[in-house]
Design a protein around this motif. Structure first.
Motif, short mmCIF file in Angstrom:
data_model
loop_
_atom_site.label_atom_id
_atom_site.label_comp_id
_atom_site.label_asym_id
_atom_site.label_seq_id
_atom_site.Cartn_x
_atom_site.Cartn_y
_atom_site.Cartn_z
N LYS A 140 0.82 -1.21 0.00
CA LYS A 140 0.00 0.00 0.00
C LYS A 140 0.85 1.25 0.00
O LYS A 140 0.54 2.23 -0.65
CB LYS A 140 -0.93 -0.01 1.21
CG LYS A 140 -2.16 -0.86 0.96
CD LYS A 140 -3.20 -0.66 2.04
CE LYS A 140 -4.39 -1.57 1.77
NZ LYS A 140 -5.37 -1.54 2.85
N ASN A 182 1.57 6.12 -7.07
CA ASN A 182 0.35 6.63 -7.69
C ASN A 182 0.23 8.14 -7.55
O ASN A 182 -0.28 8.80 -8.45
CB ASN A 182 -0.88 5.94 -7.10
CG ASN A 182 -1.08 4.56 -7.70
OD1 ASN A 182 -0.61 4.30 -8.81
ND2 ASN A 182 -1.74 3.69 -6.98
N GLU A 206 -7.43 9.81 -17.11
CA GLU A 206 -6.51 8.78 -16.65
C GLU A 206 -6.08 9.06 -15.21
O GLU A 206 -6.04 8.15 -14.38
CB GLU A 206 -5.25 8.74 -17.54
CG GLU A 206 -5.46 8.15 -18.90
CD GLU A 206 -5.85 9.17 -19.95
OE1 GLU A 206 -6.42 10.24 -19.59
OE2 GLU A 206 -5.59 8.93 -21.14
N ARG A 248 -7.68 10.60 -12.94
CA ARG A 248 -8.79 10.36 -12.03
C ARG A 248 -9.00 8.86 -11.79
O ARG A 248 -9.31 8.43 -10.68
CB ARG A 248 -10.06 11.00 -12.61
CG ARG A 248 -11.27 10.93 -11.68
CD ARG A 248 -10.93 11.65 -10.38
NE ARG A 248 -11.92 11.41 -9.37
CZ ARG A 248 -12.81 12.33 -8.98
NH1 ARG A 248 -12.81 13.53 -9.50
NH2 ARG A 248 -13.69 12.05 -8.04
N VAL A 249 -8.81 8.06 -12.85
CA VAL A 249 -8.96 6.60 -12.70
C VAL A 249 -7.95 6.09 -11.67
O VAL A 249 -8.31 5.34 -10.76
CB VAL A 249 -8.77 5.89 -14.06
CG1 VAL A 249 -8.65 4.39 -13.86
CG2 VAL A 249 -9.93 6.21 -14.99
N ILE A 250 -6.70 6.55 -11.81
CA ILE A 250 -5.66 6.12 -10.85
C ILE A 250 -6.03 6.58 -9.44
O ILE A 250 -5.99 5.82 -8.48
CB ILE A 250 -4.28 6.67 -11.25
CG1 ILE A 250 -3.88 6.12 -12.61
CG2 ILE A 250 -3.23 6.34 -10.20
CD1 ILE A 250 -2.66 6.78 -13.22
N ASP A 268 -8.95 7.35 -8.15
CA ASP A 268 -10.10 6.64 -7.57
C ASP A 268 -9.76 5.23 -7.12
O ASP A 268 -10.35 4.73 -6.17
CB ASP A 268 -11.25 6.60 -8.59
CG ASP A 268 -11.95 7.94 -8.72
OD1 ASP A 268 -11.82 8.76 -7.77
OD2 ASP A 268 -12.60 8.19 -9.75
N LYS A 269 -8.80 4.61 -7.82
CA LYS A 269 -8.46 3.22 -7.49
C LYS A 269 -7.48 3.09 -6.34
O LYS A 269 -7.20 1.99 -5.90
CB LYS A 269 -7.86 2.55 -8.73
CG LYS A 269 -8.91 1.96 -9.66
CD LYS A 269 -8.23 0.93 -10.54
CE LYS A 269 -9.01 0.72 -11.82
NZ LYS A 269 -8.12 0.36 -12.93
N MET A 270 -6.90 4.20 -5.90
CA MET A 270 -5.85 4.11 -4.88
C MET A 270 -6.38 3.52 -3.57
O MET A 270 -7.39 4.01 -3.04
CB MET A 270 -5.24 5.49 -4.61
CG MET A 270 -4.31 5.94 -5.71
SD MET A 270 -3.78 7.64 -5.52
CE MET A 270 -2.62 7.46 -4.16
N PRO A 271 -5.72 2.46 -3.07
CA PRO A 271 -6.21 1.84 -1.83
C PRO A 271 -6.00 2.76 -0.62
O PRO A 271 -6.68 2.64 0.39
CB PRO A 271 -5.36 0.58 -1.70
CG PRO A 271 -4.16 0.80 -2.55
CD PRO A 271 -4.54 1.78 -3.61
N LYS A 311 -5.09 6.96 0.26
CA LYS A 311 -4.83 8.30 -0.26
C LYS A 311 -4.31 9.17 0.87
O LYS A 311 -4.73 9.00 2.01
CB LYS A 311 -6.12 8.93 -0.80
CG LYS A 311 -6.72 8.25 -2.01
CD LYS A 311 -7.90 9.08 -2.51
CE LYS A 311 -8.61 8.42 -3.66
NZ LYS A 311 -9.55 7.36 -3.28
#
Length: 792
Positions: free
Chosen positions: A320, A327, A342, A344-346, A348-351, A353
């Motif tokens: 993590k 990320n 792109e 935003r996709v990364i 949103d997927k971040m476990p 932040k």
DNA sequence: GTAGGGTTAG
């Protein structure tokens, strides 16, 4: 089970919690609950382990409860607490525990923990202070003490005497062969070496001598020495050391890469990465983040994308923490190149932040001008720091939301945050956007009081602000007195002169800039070309455009558009056409707009119609095209065609933005006229304009007979025509003044910008209040001052 | 129970 066996049992269970990644706090909590229900009271290492788990899982509340139950003399638990609180980022609590520990119960270890805590939080002076107290109270100092105090000295980085003094003490105490102490000493020396007014080479050779004499050099020794050389701009010495390493120390490689990146040697950095790959040296989050950010900064999107692919391919089970920092860098990479989807996709997927992730995506949205998205992100953020506020404030200002920028700046101060120089720059930019000289001046004096005036970005934006508020003299005196100058400073001043009709002086200043060996950039050329265009300096414009390649700048569409504008204004349509044909890309909207504007001035109907058709295809809802086209017809007196364009505009549902014209008078009197009648509030301004014209006449100005009434809605035009032919709306061409000087007319400025000055001026002349609507907001102008609010 | 090198947001 006896108590000791029970304790061992619990300890074993707790160590399982710790061995898991991330630490299983829920399990630990359950074990803790079991202790309580079974009447077992945790003490010693079990207590410390629990505290440690809770702190590392951010459950400070649970940990604190445990701490409060500890009897005062338990120095071990207290020391754990100091260290864990400090590593959680809460220096205040660490300090509180240390201070409430009675002096008689403190020991060397607790002092060490507290000194380290200060070092971790970059408070070098507090660390040194405590070190002095520790010695005064008679506590003995060990290798830990010296390591942390020396780190504190590395933070302060300008006290070479103290370094030498501690060096002597270390030797006296027999710690002169302890690797950790020697590392810290080297670190302190190399940090001091980069301080101003210090013999850098002397300190560096002292550090190198120490390094060579360390009996058991470890990874840290190598890395510190390499970063030391990097810090002191000796990259080849750093590289020499690295190449002489017999073992693969990843951290040292990372240090070298980051050194190359910081000095702008991006290719060398990527080369190091390739070598790491071929030699099988492990790469970690530090390696990747440095290189990804290098890709962002150097404009090497392709490299960044390749790294992203490489990471996805090679890092099969990323932790993590790894994902967090990598990320973060990737979000910055994609948003730097405008790829917000792109990014935003990364994101949103971040476990996991953190504040950096949020700030990265926020500044991504801000940079591409997606203010609505940026606002949503901003309000969704639970934790905000100085950077968050600054990014949002300057982003709002940058995209024309001056009023909101200022509001946010004030809110930031109300929330108790001390704005940094960048935040002030954002606030000043807001004033520039609003044309609010009063606020701008107030901010300027605050900036001086706080000592932010030597900041480059603040100086640059102050020049812009004064220029946009019409005070070129103040802009110029800022330009002359500001201590740090870069190409942006020069660009700002050149633009300031150009905006106020001093095209010749603007070009002269550009020549001066070249003499001072400041390299022009893309913006410089945009500014210089506009200056030439407004001053009719065709020959000069053509020449400067031709010099761009020599500075390694490929002209973009915006540069071509400026050139086309320059040529078309001068009526040189065939040259403009051949320039367009020579472009390496198809002409877009800015080019056609420049052509249409030129055709409007010279009544070049055929080309004008062609340009307008192209613009209708490219931007069907853009009001400017219709206005320019109808103005072209109006210039030629073809009123039927004017009406046709108006009809077309209505049929297509094109909304006309409120705007106005700014007439510049060379003898410093500025006159501003509105060219829009869509809103009744704006219509009302016309009435006042009548009075203005009357005032002008009294002053001896004679409106030229070429004044035309072509830019009004037909009803109002009819009304105007039937009453007074000179009850004008839009003024084109040149207005002669009694002293022989002339007036130029600028068109289509938005209400929220330079027009603020216009209305302020008008309100002063006509001695009446003017209300202007701009979208959902209104602006009240009275006695030359403005107040704004929501319209609805 | 303590320390020590390399990164990411304007």
């Amino acid at each position: 089970m006896n108590v000791r066996a029970l304790a061992n049992h619990y300890a074993a269970q707790l160590s399982i919690c710790c061995s898991l990644s991330p630490i299983n706090c829920t399990l630990a909590r359950a074990i803790h609950a079991h202790m309580i229900t079974s009447g077992f009271r945790p003490w010693g290492h079990i207590l410390n382990r629990l505290i440690d788990i809770y702190c590392k899982s951010s459950k400070i509340g649970y940990a604190r409860q445990l701490f409060d139950a500890i009897p005062k003399p338990d120095i071990v638990a207290r020391t754990t607490f100091i260290a864990t609180y400090s590593s959680m980022g809460n220096l205040k609590l660490a300090e509180e525990i240390f201070n409430e520990t009675p002096l008689v119960m403190r020991d060397t270890v607790s002092y060490n923990a507290m000194i380290t805590a200060y070092s971790h939080h970059d408070d070098g002076h507090a660390a040194i202070e405590l070190f002095r107290e520790m010695k005064q109270e008679g506590f003995s100092c060990d290798n830990f003490t010296f390591s942390s105090v020396l780190s504190a000295l590395a933070i302060i980085a300008d006290d070479e005497k103290q370094c030498q003094q501690l060096h002597c003490e270390v030797i006296k105490l027999g710690l002169g062969t302890v690797t950790s102490v020697l590392n810290a000493l080297i670190c302190a020396y190399v940090h001091c070496a980069s301080a101003p007014q210090v013999s850098s080479s002397l300190l560096m050779s002292a550090a190198r001598k120490l390094f060579d004499e360390v009996p058991q050099r470890d990874e840290t020794s190598w890395t510190i020495m390499i970063t030391g050389y990097v810090r002191n701009n000796d990259l080849s010495a750093a590289r020499g050391l690295l190449d002489g390493m017999t073992e693969n120390i990843e951290v040292a490689w990372n240090a070298m890469i980051s050194g190359y990146v910081h000095h702008g040697y991006y290719e060398a950095a990527f080369d190091m990465f390739r070598k790491m790959h071929s030699r099988g040296i492990l790469k970690d989050a530090y390696t990747y983040t440095s290189l990804i950010s290098a890709s962002s900064n150097a404009g090497l999107f392709r490299y960044g994308k390749q790294l992203h692919a490489y990471i996805l391919r090679t890092e099969v089970q990323p932790s993590k923490d790894f994902l967090l920092s990598v990320n973060n860098a990737l979000v910055t990479l994609y948003s730097t190149f405008g790829k917000l989807v792109e990014a935003r996709v990364i994101f949103d997927k971040m476990p996991l932040k953190d504040i950096v992730s949020w700030n990265s995506i926020l500044s991504g949205y801000v940079n591409v001008g997606c203010i609505e998205e940026a606002k949503t992100i901003f309000s969704d953020m639970l934790e905000k720091n100085l950077l968050t506020w600054t990014v949002m404030i300057s982003g709002l200002a940058q995209h024309g939301f001056g009023e909101e920028g200022l509001k946010l700046f004030n809110q930031m101060k109300l929330e108790g945050l001390e704005p940094c120089d960048y935040a002030y720059a954002g606030a000043v930019k807001s004033c520039a956007v609003l044309g609010s000289l009063e606020n701008g001046r107030q901010l300027h004096s605050q900036i001086i009081q706080l000592g932010h005036h030597s900041s480059l970005s603040v100086g640059n934006v102050l020049i812009t602000m004064y220029a946009r508020c019409g005070v070129v003299e103040s802009a110029y005196s800022m330009f002359q007195t500001t201590p740090y100058v870069d190409s942006v400073t020069w660009n700002a001043m050149i633009a300031a002169l150009a905006q106020h009709g001093h095209g010749v002086q603007a070009v002269q200043l550009y020549e001066e800039m070249l003499k001072e060996d400041i390299l022009p950039d893309r913006i410089t050329f945009l500014t210089v070309l506009s200056a030439c265009s407004h001053a009719g300096l065709v020959k000069e414009g053509r020449y400067y455009f031709g010099t761009m390649d020599g500075y390694g700048i490929t002209p973009g569409e915006d540069h071509y558009a400026r050139m086309v504008d320059l040529l078309c204004r001068a009526g040189m349509f065939s040259e403009a056409k051949s320039l367009i044909e020579s472009m390496p890309f198809k002409p877009g909207a800015p080019i056609w707009e420049a052509i249409l504007a030129g055709c409007r001035i010279h009544g070049n109907i055929d080309l004008g119609i062609e340009a307008a058709e192209r613009l209708f295809e490219l931007m069907p809802q853009h009001d400017g095209t219709y206005i320019l086209l109808s103005n072209m017809y109006a210039t030629l007196g073809q009123w039927e065609d004017v009406a046709k364009v108006r009809k077309l505009m209505r049929e297509r549902g094109v909304k006309k933005e409120p705007g106005c014209s700014w007439i510049e008078v060379e003898n410093k009197v500025h006159v501003f006229l509105v060219d829009d009648t869509v809103h009744p509030e704006v219509q009302a301004v016309y009435k006042y304009l009548e009075k203005l014209v009357f005032e002008m006449r009294k002053l001896g100005y004679i409106p030229d007979t070429k004044f035309v009434l072509h830019d009004m809605e037909s009803e109002y035009k009819e009304h105007a025509l039937s009453t007074h032919s000179e009850k004008l709306a839009v003024v084109y061409g040149i207005m002669k003044l009694p002293n022989g000087s002339s007036i130029r007319v600028f068109k289509n400025l938005r209400i929220c910008g330079d027009c603020h000055n216009a209305f302020k001026f008008i309100s002063k002349v006509v001695e009446r209040e003017i209300v202007v609507r701009d979208g959902k907001r209104f602006h009240h102008f009275r006695h030359g001052e403005c107040s704004c609010g929501d319209y609805w």
